[in-house]
Enzyme design. Structure first.
Site, mmCIF file in Angstrom:
data_model
loop_
_atom_site.group_PDB
_atom_site.id
_atom_site.type_symbol
_atom_site.label_atom_id
_atom_site.label_comp_id
_atom_site.label_asym_id
_atom_site.label_seq_id
_atom_site.Cartn_x
_atom_site.Cartn_y
_atom_site.Cartn_z
ATOM 1 N N GLY A 102 3.353 -4.430 -7.950
ATOM 2 C CA GLY A 102 2.052 -4.706 -7.356
ATOM 3 C C GLY A 102 1.965 -5.961 -6.510
ATOM 4 O O GLY A 102 1.043 -6.105 -5.701
ATOM 5 N N TYR B 93 27.769 8.958 -24.148
ATOM 6 C CA TYR B 93 27.337 7.962 -23.161
ATOM 7 C C TYR B 93 28.533 7.336 -22.453
ATOM 8 O O TYR B 93 28.547 7.195 -21.225
ATOM 9 C CB TYR B 93 26.511 6.892 -23.876
ATOM 10 C CG TYR B 93 25.891 5.856 -22.982
ATOM 11 C CD1 TYR B 93 24.873 6.181 -22.087
ATOM 12 C CD2 TYR B 93 26.295 4.523 -23.062
ATOM 13 C CE1 TYR B 93 24.276 5.214 -21.293
ATOM 14 C CE2 TYR B 93 25.706 3.551 -22.276
ATOM 15 C CZ TYR B 93 24.694 3.906 -21.394
ATOM 16 O OH TYR B 93 24.117 2.938 -20.610
ATOM 17 N N ALA C 120 31.444 8.669 -22.079
ATOM 18 C CA ALA C 120 32.031 9.706 -21.220
ATOM 19 C C ALA C 120 31.251 9.827 -19.914
ATOM 20 O O ALA C 120 31.841 9.925 -18.829
ATOM 21 C CB ALA C 120 32.054 11.043 -21.955
ATOM 22 N N ALA C 121 29.925 9.832 -20.000
ATOM 23 C CA ALA C 121 29.090 9.944 -18.800
ATOM 24 C C ALA C 121 29.294 8.749 -17.883
ATOM 25 O O ALA C 121 29.437 8.889 -16.656
ATOM 26 C CB ALA C 121 27.624 10.068 -19.196
ATOM 27 N N LYS C 122 29.314 7.561 -18.470
ATOM 28 C CA LYS C 122 29.415 6.347 -17.660
ATOM 29 C C LYS C 122 30.823 6.162 -17.088
ATOM 30 O O LYS C 122 30.975 5.607 -15.991
ATOM 31 C CB LYS C 122 29.009 5.126 -18.491
ATOM 32 C CG LYS C 122 27.522 5.118 -18.863
ATOM 33 C CD LYS C 122 26.625 5.156 -17.641
ATOM 34 C CE LYS C 122 25.172 4.937 -17.981
ATOM 35 N NZ LYS C 122 24.291 4.937 -16.790
#
Length: 253
Positions: free
Chosen positions: A52, A160, A162-164
């Site tokens: 904002g 996690y 593995a994904a990263k």
């Protein structure tokens, strides 16, 4: 924070998962440096509070689920309509299984799929949306959110990690493809950062994290935002395919 310049004046930045934490801090950093910034997150109420203080004409926000390919395509199209082609993409969205995280022998495939979807697949989908135009223009920056968990291999976070780690491999491959077109692709891999997810940890866990971090403290989202801004800048024009660890020395490469 270092002295703020206007080095991203006229640039269009797209950030996924940007209503709070690292995503919001990075959006503020790019807005402060003159960019027009498009953000997407599922949590609409936080956008006004997070951004904002900056001119509304340089902001576009979309409330939506980043795991939905159609929503990402809409976000990309509306970003272009508002500000022009994406110059800088920060694939920030992602998470672990959180309360569903567990030792791998007790884990469930449903959770694996969620973790891979929100971390790896969203990164690939958004990159696929922006890469053709970046390649054609001969300029662009893609920064992907990995984690030091990919390298440390924390117990209870096999999906996690593995994904990263998948994001690191994806970053390297895409960087090789796009380098001849003057587009850089890099990843950041934070460790302990003070976010809402981190604030849910017990004091005992926080102290254990500090004890295993050579720097001895937990970083702020702005610490990551500064590194993302560097990788997006002309100062990093010769840096591609790299993974920048931001973890106080917990893992060193």
């Amino acid at each position: 924070m270092t002295a703020i310049t206007q080095r991203f004046l006229g640039k269009t930045v797209a950030i996924t998962g940007a209503a709070h934490g690292i995503g919001a801090a990075t959006a503020r950093r790019f807005l402060a440096e003159g960019a027009s910034v498009a953000v997407i997150d599922r949590e609409a109420d936080d956008f006004a509070e997070a951004l904002g203080a900056f001119p509304p004409q340089r902001q576009f926000s979309l409330v939506g689920d980043c795991t939905d390919a159609a929503v990402l395509a809409e976000f990309h199209a509306r970003t272009i309509a508002a500000f022009g082609p994406v110059d800088i993409l920060f694939n920030n969205v992602g998470q672990s299984g959180r309360e569903r995280a567990t030792q791998f022998h007790e884990s469930e495939e449903e959770v694996w799929r969620f973790v891979l979807e929100i971390s790896l697949f969203t990164t690939m989908r958004m990159s696929r949306l922006v890469a053709p135009a970046m390649r054609e223009r001969g300029s662009g920056r893609i920064i992907n959110m990995s984690s030091d968990a990919a390298l440390v291999g924390d117990a209870g976070l096999a999906d996690y990690a593995a994904a990263k780690m998948g994001i690191i491999g994806f970053t390297r491959s895409l960087a090789r493809e796009l380098a001849p077109h003057r587009v850089t692709v890099n990843a950041v891999a934070p460790g302990a950062i003070r976010t809402r997810a981190h604030d849910r940890l017990t004091p005992e866990v926080i102290e254990r994290i500090k004890a295993t971090t050579p720097a001895g403290f937990i970083a702020e989202p702005e610490d990551v935002a500064g590194c993302v801004a560097f990788l997006a800048s002309e100062d990093a024009r010769y840096v591609t395919g790299q993974t920048l660890l931001i973890d106080g020395g917990r893992w060193m490469i």
